[in-house]
Design an enzyme around this catalytic site. Structure first.
Site, PDB file in Angstrom:
ATOM      1  N   ASP A  11      44.829 -22.734 -94.899  1.00 54.66           N
ATOM      2  CA  ASP A  11      45.891 -23.649 -95.323  1.00 54.66           C
ATOM      3  C   ASP A  11      45.964 -23.773 -96.840  1.00 54.66           C
ATOM      4  O   ASP A  11      46.239 -24.827 -97.364  1.00 54.66           O
ATOM      5  CB  ASP A  11      45.704 -25.021 -94.668  1.00 54.66           C
ATOM      6  CG  ASP A  11      44.298 -25.570 -94.861  1.00 54.66           C
ATOM      7  OD1 ASP A  11      43.496 -24.898 -95.554  1.00 54.66           O
ATOM      8  OD2 ASP A  11      44.004 -26.647 -94.343  1.00 54.66           O
ATOM      9  N   ASP A  62      30.770 -28.487 -95.586  1.00 52.36           N
ATOM     10  CA  ASP A  62      30.935 -28.719 -97.022  1.00 52.36           C
ATOM     11  C   ASP A  62      30.151 -29.947 -97.473  1.00 52.36           C
ATOM     12  O   ASP A  62      29.571 -29.970 -98.547  1.00 52.36           O
ATOM     13  CB  ASP A  62      32.412 -28.804 -97.417  1.00 52.36           C
ATOM     14  CG  ASP A  62      33.201 -29.764 -96.559  1.00 52.36           C
ATOM     15  OD1 ASP A  62      32.718 -30.107 -95.455  1.00 52.36           O
ATOM     16  OD2 ASP A  62      34.294 -30.175 -96.974  1.00 52.36           O
TER      17      ASP A  62
END
Lengths: 461, 659
Positions: free
Chosen positions: B389, B470
């Protein structure tokens, strides 16, 4: 009048008949030679024609390849052997017309070339041009082994071999892939169900019976038989490498099944040990390769590779095997220079030699020397305090390449027999308490060292 | 025939006497002689015919053999291609469409192609596109037109669908609240009579051909605000056209073959499938001079958002210096459409069987993708990690090429990222400027192989730990005080609205106004000054020349920063210890930058732009740069608001709620 006419007619007809007969014979011969070519018959009918066919096919193929900027190099063992004989001359006079067709015309069914996968984009255009030039081609694809070790990744199948056929000659193009461990790999040639088994006599191919592992070759551009072609810079070492190139893939599926049964140890200690073992193995491989000493994964390290494709986290050391005929006195100083001090030395070159080096952070490197007898191979062990000798017997084995912790290393090709000899039929079950004097399946008492030799055969640092 | 040699000239001479005797004898028997002659002639003729036939036969045999072997090859190719396109010869399709509050379904010829009865999701208008020749489902979408802007997405989608396709609509729960006039008129133009009057909690189904006939429409009005319309079931028949009519006639090239395959399977990709002037699928951007990242593998991490992937790959393949051969798309799951997109662009794709759930699934997918990348490219020292994205800036590779050597040479670096968390339209200005930050932004970044192989891979969170990869990478145990290099103006743009941790509100608040570089070939100006020690020198120089702002004013006000351009200003905020971000968070909030956690700091210093002036924020006394504070200045302290207001920061929950 009539009579003459008839005779003339008869004569004419007979003549046509004869001409047709001759024509038919000619045609039959031509047809036969074509068929022969297709089936690669060994009939040496028209020697010169066949010879030049080979050369022409190779030339056409090289033209096709260069028109698409695809860098291939010659790895045909037959031709390389011939080239190797004249290598000095070929090197010194890179061009200049050759008086006769010495290499590419030698009788054979195939010419084998290699292609590095990363040097070309899988263009479809190549095959279209090939077809226009009259080549028939076959592509052999299969699973990508570089993804095989991964949990449940399914990539696209990759091309492993191409075969281009024209008239009576075929070009076998082997695709080489780079693998972790800084080496080149080519896949096995396996025909799928619907493939044409008679496309070429596959059994006669020089590559593809097994997968193979090679060093990245240095290449040399030469002109032989008026054709410009890349060859390995040192053909004889390439040929030598080729004879021992068989590669074994780790048994990833079985390893996954193993971890289903016995989940992997993901503790920090295990991670740390694996990291140390890996770097120790890398250092040992570098040192031994520099010395030119052939070694293989032995004992626990070999079991780790075979059973779980990884270092066994509780094994506490790295084990290597070396044939005693490959022993060099330089081994000990070389390891010491690499920062691995000798920890102990048991036995002597003539009998039961075993070296142990201290790696970083308590990880030990054990090197066992193997002695070959007529029908078995063995290595020895020594108990320091008692001077007792032990003997570990293995069935005869040869060496294959494999990839382990990002390293190209040897393992016994007959790994199962090797592991079973060492660990018994229950090798699949993890055993955490291991006594090297009694646990191994193949251990035998081998007497005691005479006391006066102890100073020599039992050295502990 | 070889034995029979009637020609006298062929015969040897000594047999002449015998021949004469024979001739004489024959002459005496005229009839017999005549017969013999006729026989001879006939025989000769037969020979000729047999000869000719033989020649023809061998010829044909030879041809046939050639064709046979060629056919074997053809068969193989067909076998590979065939199973994906089962041919349906039926002319008429039975279509059933159901619309209700809690369930929708669509069945084509008895096969359910859509069924959604899940609670709390799938609200809005479901759209299905069928191929008018084969009846295959080419696209499935749901537009939550209860929420704002979704109707715009629907209009966009419907406009992209090729003429002649069959469109099926059905509403689940509510689909009219934010269905604006434009959208209604588009539906009307498709032939719907009800669409313009669709209202609160109506049920509606519609089947029609784009730019053609209407196959059926049913509607049930909601009787009152608090109740839903009655469920409706529409049963209708659709007539199929021939395959030729459904396909475009592009010239037969390798690229167009990929295009044709793609366009016959899926819909909703706009002009890539238009018959006239289709948009290119090969971009050939300018190569980079001295490209240091040409051989760096690019891993694109994807899920099942094929339209995003399409947009992402387009921008990636248009970036200067891109090397398509190094790109691998990793798809989490066995989804076909993302794979179709990958194949359209001629890239390689790898599918990954999902392991675990939610964030842990993403995390496992990342691990598998990274490991596979370094397996496939064993020579690589780095990998570029992208997500599906992201838009990729035209100078993305140029940016990396200029900075990647730092990652290798400076051990205090963790990553290079294309994303500046604080780089919004109003806070980023200089495309040639880079920073060092203690946080790892992700969203288009470079990972060093040694870091991955030696540190991250062995202790990557296992599937049962439901961690964000992350977040895990940002933890001090992993980061070990290392920093990332980021640009002032981001080289990636996060356009994803639908996602695991993403929705429309969240995107609009935090991502939409992000600045994205569109200038090609930007020459980075301070690359060497980013090394660990050089950077400190650089910061001290900056702070030395910076003008201290008026700390009596409100830092949230625009007037806090003078109306100048190109100046350097500094302000001091209160920061008691290293982890005290109370004031910073409030400041970030009022500046409308990232405030959900702390990003973009370097030793208690933040760097951004305000009104085109470089604007430095120093946390006193925690930051080592506190010494630059004049003694007269009191660091600004901002208090967090009352608890309730703080909850606004989590709008995700609100949006997911059902009506």
């Amino acid at each position: 009048m009539q009579k003459i006419n008839r005779n003339v007619v008869l004569a004419l007809l007979s003549l046509t008949s004869l001409i047709f007969l001759l024509f038919q014979l000619c045609y039959y011969k031509f047809y036969l030679s074509q068929k022969n070519g297709a089936a690669f018959s060994k009939v040496r009918g028209s020697q010169s024609g066949q010879e030049s066919t080979r050369w022409h096919v190779v030339r056409k193929f090289l033209g096709l390849i260069s028109s698409h900027n695809i860098p291939v190099y010659l790895i045909d063992p037959l031709i390389l052997r011939l080239v190797d004989k004249d290598i000095e001359q070929i090197r010194s006079s890179p061009d200049g017309p050759s008086p006769e067709c010495k290499y590419f015309c030698t009788p054979r069914d195939f010419t084998t070339f290699a292609l590095l996968d990363k040097t070309w984009k899988h263009e479809v255009g190549l095959f279209k041009t090939a077809e226009k030039m009259g080549f028939q081609w076959l592509k052999i694809i299969n699973k990508d082994p570089r993804l095989d070790g991964m949990d449940d990744l399914s990539g696209m199948e990759i091309p492993l071999h191409y075969i281009f056929k024209l008239a009576s000659h075929a070009i076998h193009l082997v695709v080489f892939y780079e693998r972790s461990g800084n080496f080149l790999w080519h896949g096995p040639l396996r025909l799928k169900q619907h493939m044409d088994r008679k496309f070429v006599p596959f059994r006669k191919l020089h590559f593809g019976r097994y997968p193979g592992a090679y060093e990245k070759p240095e290449l040399l551009l030469v002109s032989i038989d008026d054709l410009e072609v890349q060859i390995p810079k040192n053909p004889s070492s390439f040929l030598e490498e080729m004879s021992h190139s068989r590669f074994l893939e780790c048994r990833y599926r079985e390893a996954r099944a193993f971890f289903q049964l016995y989940p992997d140890d993901a503790s920090l200690d295990a991670v740390e040990f694996r990291k140390k073992a890996k770097s120790l193995l890398h250092l040992a491989a570098l040192t031994l390769n520099n010395l030119g000493v052939k070694f293989w994964l032995s004992s626990g390290t070999c079991l780790g590779w075979y059973r779980q494709c990884n270092v066994i986290p509780y094994s506490k050391d790295v084990d290597l095997g070396i044939f005693i005929r490959d022993y060099k006195a330089d081994i000990i100083p070389a390891f010491q220079n690499a920062g691995l001090p000798l920890k102990h030395k048991f036995g002597k070159v003539e009998d039961s030699l075993e070296l142990s080096f201290q790696g970083e952070g308590d990880v030990k490197l054990d090197i066992f020397f193997f002695y070959e007898e007529d029908d078995y191979i063995w290595n020895g062990g020594t108990q320091a305090k008692s001077g007792k000798k032990f003997k570990y017997l293995f069935p005869k084995f040869t060496l294959c390449w494999t990839e382990f912790v990002e390293l190209k290393v040897h393992v016994p090709c007959e790994t199962l027999q090797y592991v079973e000899a060492n660990y018994g039929l229950e090798w699949k079950v993890p055993v955490k308490t291991w006594d090297w004097k009694s646990s191994p399946f193949n251990v035998q008492d081998n007497g005691v060292w005479p006391i006066d030799e102890w100073d020599n055969v039992i050295q502990i640092y | 025939m070889d034995e029979w040699k009637p020609n006298p000239t062929v015969k040897p001479h000594k047999k002449r006497s015998w021949y004469l005797a024979w001739k004489y004898k024959l002459m005496n028997q005229r009839a017999l002689r005549k017969l013999c002659q006729t026989g001879a002639v006939l025989f000769l003729l037969v020979t000729v015919i047999v000869n000719i036939k033989l020649i023809l036969d061998t010829r044909r045999a030879a041809y046939e053999e050639e064709e046979e072997s060629a056919q074997d090859y053809d068969d193989e190719m067909l076998n590979v291609e065939a199973p994906r396109h089962p041919v349906n010869n039926k002319k008429v399709l039975d279509v059933e469409v159901y619309s209700s509050r809690s369930k929708v379904y669509v069945a084509v010829d008895g096969t359910t192609v859509l069924e959604d009865e899940a609670r709390e999701q799938g609200r809005g208008i479901h759209v299905i596109v069928l191929n008018q020749a084969t009846g295959h489902v080419m696209a499935k979408r749901v537009f939550d037109t209860y929420s704002p802007h979704e109707d715009e997405a629907m209009v966009l989608f419907l406009n992209m669908v090729a003429r002649g396709r069959i469109l099926i609509f059905t509403i689940k729960d509510e689909g009219s609240f934010h269905l604006k006039e434009t959208a209604k008129s588009v539906l009307k133009s498709l032939g719907s009579q009800v669409a313009p009057f669709l209202s609160w909690r109506d049920m509606w189904t519609f089947v029609g051909k784009k730019g053609g006939e209407v196959y059926g429409e049913k509607h049930a009005k909601s009787p009152a605000l608090s109740t839903w319309g009655e469920p409706v079931l529409l049963k209708t028949e659709v007539h199929l056209t021939s395959v030729e009519d459904a396909e475009c006639h592009w010239p037969d090239t390798e690229l167009n073959r990929r295009r044709r395959r793609f366009c016959s399977k899926v819909e909703g990709y706009g002009s890539v499938c238009s018959c006239k002037d289709p948009t290119p699928i090969e971009f050939n951007p300018d190569p980079l001079k001295d490209n240091k990242v040409f051989d760096v593998p690019v891993a694109v991490i994807a899920g099942n958002r094929p339209n995003y992937l399409y947009r992402m790959l387009r921008s990636l393949l248009s970036a200067q210096g891109v090397n398509p051969q190094m790109i691998t798309v990793f798809i989490d799951g066995y989804y076909e459409e993302p794979m179709d997109v990958v194949e359209l662009f001629g890239l390689s794709g790898i599918q990954h069987t999902p392991i675990s759930i939610k964030n842990a699934r993403v995390s496992q997918h990342y691990k598998a993708s990274l490991t596979a990348t370094f397996n496939l490219f064993p020579d690589a020292k780095f990998a570029v990690v992208l997500e599906e994205d992201l838009d990729i800036s035209v100078d993305f590779f140029s940016f990396l090429s200029q900075s990647i050597h730092l990652l290798e040479e400076d051990e205090s670096l963790y990553c290079i990222s294309a994303w500046n968390d604080q780089g919004y339209e109003h806070t980023a200005e200089d495309p040639s400027l880079l920073y060092r930050v203690e946080t790892m932004p992700g969203l288009g970044w470079v990972l060093q192989k040694s870091l991955y192989k030696d540190e991250l891979e062995p202790k990557w969170p296992t599937p049962e730990k439901l961690w964000d990869w992350d977040m895990w990478m940002r933890m001090p145990e992993q980061r070990k005080g290392r920093e990332c290099i980021i640009p002032d103006i981001s080289r990636s743009y996060h356009f994803g609205i639908v996602g695991l941790n993403m929705n429309g509100y969240f995107h609009e608040a935090y991502f939409k106004k992000h600045k994205f570089n569109t200038v090609p070939n930007v020459q980075l100006k301070n690359v060497e000054s980013l090394r660990k020690d050089n950077y400190e020198t650089e910061i001290h120089r900056l702070l030395g020349e910076a003008e201290v702002l008026d700390h009596s004013k409100n830092p949230c006000e625009d007037s806090f920063v003078p109306d100048t351009e190109g100046r350097v200003y500094v302000m001091f905020i209160r920061m008691e210890q290293e982890a005290d971000f109370t004031t910073w968070t409030q400041l970030a909030k009022c500046l409308h930058i990232w405030d959900l956690d702390v990003r973009g700091n370097h030793k208690g210093l933040w760097r951004l732009f305000r009104k085109k002036n470089h604007f430095l924020v120093v946390g006193v006394p925690a930051s080592p740069y506190s010494s630059k504070k004049p003694s007269s200045v009191t660091p600004i302290f901002m208090e967090p608001p009352a608890k309730e207001e703080g909850a606004v920061a989590v709008p995700a929950v609100a949006a997911a709620e059902q009506t």
